[in-house]
Write an enzyme that holds these catalytic residues in place. Structure first.
Site, PDB file in Angstrom:
ATOM      1  N   GLN A  38       0.756  -1.484  -0.022  1.00 36.05           N
ATOM      2  CA  GLN A  38      -0.008  -0.156   0.126  1.00 36.05           C
ATOM      3  C   GLN A  38       0.860   1.291  -0.033  1.00 36.05           C
ATOM      4  OE1 GLN A  38      -2.137  -1.501   3.471  1.00 36.05           O
ATOM      5  NE2 GLN A  38      -3.982  -0.731   2.635  1.00 36.05           N
ATOM      6  N   ASP A  92       9.053  -1.225  13.390  1.00 38.13           N
ATOM      7  CA  ASP A  92       8.974  -2.852  13.418  1.00 38.13           C
ATOM      8  C   ASP A  92       8.907  -3.335  12.265  1.00 38.13           C
ATOM      9  OD1 ASP A  92       8.821  -5.079  15.114  1.00 38.13           O
ATOM     10  OD2 ASP A  92       6.882  -5.502  14.078  1.00 38.13           O
ATOM     11  N   TYR A 151       7.431  -9.883   5.526  1.00 35.39           N
ATOM     12  CA  TYR A 151       6.639  -8.979   5.187  1.00 35.39           C
ATOM     13  C   TYR A 151       6.834  -8.699   3.616  1.00 35.39           C
ATOM     14  CZ  TYR A 151       5.267  -7.971  10.121  1.00 35.39           C
ATOM     15  OH  TYR A 151       4.796  -8.438  11.479  1.00 35.39           O
ATOM     16  N   SER A 204       7.899 -14.024  19.378  1.00 35.53           N
ATOM     17  CA  SER A 204       6.490 -13.447  19.023  1.00 35.53           C
ATOM     18  C   SER A 204       5.463 -14.642  18.907  1.00 35.53           C
ATOM     19  CB  SER A 204       6.651 -12.845  17.759  1.00 35.53           C
ATOM     20  OG  SER A 204       5.299 -12.233  17.367  1.00 35.53           O
ATOM     21  N   TRP A 230       0.810  -6.249  18.830  1.00 34.27           N
ATOM     22  CA  TRP A 230       0.515  -5.920  17.550  1.00 34.27           C
ATOM     23  C   TRP A 230      -0.913  -6.101  17.329  1.00 34.27           C
ATOM     24  CZ3 TRP A 230      -1.822 -10.013  14.753  1.00 34.27           C
ATOM     25  CH2 TRP A 230      -1.491 -11.179  15.196  1.00 34.27           C
ATOM     26  N   ALA A 240      -6.949  -4.160  15.516  1.00 27.41           N
ATOM     27  CA  ALA A 240      -7.471  -5.467  15.126  1.00 27.41           C
ATOM     28  C   ALA A 240      -7.519  -5.358  13.490  1.00 27.41           C
ATOM     29  CB  ALA A 240      -8.666  -5.901  15.885  1.00 27.41           C
TER      30      ALA A 240
HETATM   31  P1  NDP Z   1      -3.692  -2.175  13.280  1.00 26.41           P
HETATM   32  O1  NDP Z   1      -4.409  -3.326  14.116  1.00 26.41           O
HETATM   33  O2  NDP Z   1      -3.658  -0.871  14.108  1.00 26.41           O
HETATM   34  O3  NDP Z   1      -4.089  -2.228  11.887  1.00 26.41           O
HETATM   35  C1  NDP Z   1      -3.488  -0.967  11.205  1.00 26.41           C
HETATM   36  C2  NDP Z   1      -4.451  -0.755  10.049  1.00 26.41           C
HETATM   37  O4  NDP Z   1      -5.651  -0.108  10.415  1.00 26.41           O
HETATM   38  C3  NDP Z   1      -3.699   0.445   8.992  1.00 26.41           C
HETATM   39  O5  NDP Z   1      -2.840  -0.309   8.229  1.00 26.41           O
HETATM   40  C4  NDP Z   1      -5.046   0.796   8.203  1.00 26.41           C
HETATM   41  O6  NDP Z   1      -5.275   0.139   7.355  1.00 26.41           O
HETATM   42  C5  NDP Z   1      -5.821   0.942   9.462  1.00 26.41           C
HETATM   43  N1  NDP Z   1      -5.858   2.053  10.464  1.00 26.41           N
HETATM   44  C6  NDP Z   1      -4.828   2.526  11.113  1.00 26.41           C
HETATM   45  N2  NDP Z   1      -5.028   3.802  11.714  1.00 26.41           N
HETATM   46  C7  NDP Z   1      -6.569   4.120  11.358  1.00 26.41           C
HETATM   47  C8  NDP Z   1      -7.215   5.002  11.590  1.00 26.41           C
HETATM   48  N3  NDP Z   1      -6.787   6.233  12.297  1.00 26.41           N
HETATM   49  N4  NDP Z   1      -8.407   5.300  11.036  1.00 26.41           N
HETATM   50  C9  NDP Z   1      -8.936   4.080  10.127  1.00 26.41           C
HETATM   51  N5  NDP Z   1      -8.237   3.095   9.912  1.00 26.41           N
HETATM   52  C10 NDP Z   1      -6.976   2.820  10.392  1.00 26.41           C
HETATM   53  O7  NDP Z   1      -2.219  -2.797  13.454  1.00 26.41           O
HETATM   54  P2  NDP Z   1      -1.189  -3.971  12.382  1.00 26.41           P
HETATM   55  O8  NDP Z   1      -2.159  -4.700  12.279  1.00 26.41           O
HETATM   56  O9  NDP Z   1      -0.991  -3.154  10.928  1.00 26.41           O
HETATM   57  O10 NDP Z   1      -0.257  -4.260  13.387  1.00 26.41           O
HETATM   58  C11 NDP Z   1       0.540  -3.201  13.750  1.00 26.41           C
HETATM   59  C12 NDP Z   1       2.220  -3.786  13.473  1.00 26.41           C
HETATM   60  O11 NDP Z   1       2.257  -4.887  14.425  1.00 26.41           O
HETATM   61  C13 NDP Z   1       2.420  -4.360  11.966  1.00 26.41           C
HETATM   62  O12 NDP Z   1       2.761  -3.382  11.206  1.00 26.41           O
HETATM   63  C14 NDP Z   1       3.461  -5.232  12.518  1.00 26.41           C
HETATM   64  O13 NDP Z   1       4.911  -4.432  12.701  1.00 26.41           O
HETATM   65  C15 NDP Z   1       3.388  -5.768  13.680  1.00 26.41           C
HETATM   66  N6  NDP Z   1       2.617  -7.239  13.818  1.00 26.41           N
HETATM   67  C16 NDP Z   1       3.193  -8.118  14.279  1.00 26.41           C
HETATM   68  C17 NDP Z   1       2.748  -9.487  14.082  1.00 26.41           C
HETATM   69  C18 NDP Z   1       3.456 -10.512  14.606  1.00 26.41           C
HETATM   70  O14 NDP Z   1       3.158 -11.613  14.114  1.00 26.41           O
HETATM   71  N7  NDP Z   1       4.521 -10.493  15.438  1.00 26.41           N
HETATM   72  C19 NDP Z   1       1.630  -9.669  13.248  1.00 26.41           C
HETATM   73  C20 NDP Z   1       0.730  -8.470  12.762  1.00 26.41           C
HETATM   74  C21 NDP Z   1       1.337  -7.237  12.976  1.00 26.41           C
HETATM   75  P3  NDP Z   1      -6.224   0.521   6.015  1.00 26.41           P
HETATM   76  O15 NDP Z   1      -6.123   1.976   5.834  1.00 26.41           O
HETATM   77  O16 NDP Z   1      -5.583  -0.321   4.896  1.00 26.41           O
HETATM   78  O17 NDP Z   1      -7.547   0.037   6.253  1.00 26.41           O
END
Ligand code: NDP
Length: 327
Positions: free
Chosen positions: A27, A49, A54, A154, A209, A213
């Site tokens: 993205q 992170d 990824y 993790s 993380w 959600a």
């Molecule tokens: P979130 O649950 O916070 O989701 C983030 C997504 O939500 C964004 O990419 C965006 O997606 C949407 N978003 C964020 N802020 C807003 C807002 N203010 N208003 C509306 N939509 C919003 O976190 P992630 O799932 O991205 O996880 C965070 C980090 O954790 C990852 O980047 C990674 O570094 C880590 N992680 C680690 C894992 C592990 O197994 N150790 C697994 C997963 C994540 P969009 O705009 O596309 O809708």
């Protein structure tokens, strides 16, 4: 921005940090990454992170290019990566924490980041087929070689983590210091249950993380799946069930009056709720555009407004007592 110790280490991490899962390469290209990372850094974020897996390694490349352009003082920020799934299908190259893979992994990551070292490396999942002792020694060696500074786990169980710590203690090796679990209003189990003994006995840190959600807790999925969201991305169809689950959407809707009373957005409330937990070292936020970073960084201002009464209201919405009674 406030800073919290990363578990029982001398390192402090910003209580809100920034991760690149899903977003970087899929993205956000380098320019967009520069915009979001600099918005986060300007707000005080010092931890970024990432993971080898990824975008098949491209996420590290994008972050590496962005870091080069941003040209920040290396001492002013921390970068992490993680290993387990691997990038190739060879018999010793996927779903493993064997010594060969971990060492090949760190060397590949450093090349993609164009960095001399990363600050943190995680074992992205436990590996039931490699002795924990082999993994502990490999992580220790990577640190001794100066390719990483700290290591963590993790989604390991508390007993697996304790086994790793005890092996490290027995041999005077670098111990794991931090776990990276999922934690948000829906997913509380491990962080509030299994891991409690890790905080009490080892001061183990947590970098949590998916605090929103995957965006569900922002409330935007209550009106259907937006075209420009993670829920519409090709390759992430498996997430749709969660993002359109009616019970979950009703719970999110239940938060709206609380957010309105506090004068914040649902995303800010959900992030601030995670920060209320003192065992969270940092909440790793994700974003696909810079406006979300600006909005999310203001979550820290909401934390003190969330009273115990509000926490209880949230527990009622998420049926926490009911779930405990059923256990
Ligand atoms: P979130 O649950 O916070 O989701 C983030 C997504 O939500 C964004 O990419 C965006 O997606 C949407 N978003 C964020 N802020 C807003 C807002 N203010 N208003 C509306 N939509 C919003 O976190 P992630 O799932 O991205 O996880 C965070 C980090 O954790 C990852 O980047 C990674 O570094 C880590 N992680 C680690 C894992 C592990 O197994 N150790 C697994 C997963 C994540 P969009 O705009 O596309 O809708």
């Amino acid at each position: 921005m406030k800073y919290r110790h990363l578990g029982n280490t001398g390192i402090q991490v910003s209580e809100l940090s920034f991760g690149s899962w899903v977003t970087f390469h899929n993205q956000a290209g380098v320019d967009s990454a520069v915009g979001m990372m600099s918005a986060a850094y300007d707000a005080g974020v010092n931890f970024f992170d990432n993971a080898e897996v990824y975008a098949g390694g491209k996420s590290e490349e994008v972050m590496g290019e962005a870091l080069k352009k941003l040209n920040w003082r290396r001492g002013s920020y921390l970068v992490s990566t993680k290993f387990f799934w691997g990038l190739n299908d060879g018999v010793n190259e996927k779903n493993t924490l064997n010594r060969k893979r971990l060492i090949e992994g760190i060397n590949g990551s450093l090349k993609r980041f164009q960095l001399d070292y990363v600050d943190l490396i995680y074992c992205h999942r436990p590996d039931k087929n490699t002795p924990i002792e082999e993994t502990v020694w490999a992580m220790h060696n990577i640190i001794e070689w100066g390719k990483a500074l700290y290591w963590g786990t993790s989604e390991w169980s508390a007993s697996e983590i304790i086994e790793a710590i005890q092996i490290a203690e027995r041999h005077h090796l670098h111990k794991p210091v931090v776990e990276q679990p999922q934690y948000n209003m829906f997913e509380r189990g491990r962080l509030e249950g299994d891991y409690v003994r890790l905080y009490n006995e080892y001061k183990y840190g947590t970098t949590i993380w998916s605090p929103l959600a995957s965006g569900l807790l922002s409330g935007k999925y209550n009106k259907g799946i937006p075209q420009d969201s993670r829920g519409s991305l090709k390759g992430y169809e498996w997430m749709k069930n969660m993002l359109t689950n009616e019970k979950k959407l009703a719970m999110v809707a239940g938060l709206e009056p609380i957010a309105n009373d506090l004068g914040c957005t649902l995303s800010q409330l959900a992030l601030a709720w995670c920060l209320k937990n003192p065992f969270v070292s940092t909440v790793i936020t994700g974003a696909s555009r810079v406006e979300q970073v600006h909005e999310n960084m203001k979550a820290a201002d909401v934390v003190d407004k969330i009273t115990p009464e509000i926490m209880e209201k949230i527990d009622v919405i998420f049926e926490v007592k009911k779930a405990e009674e059923e256990e």
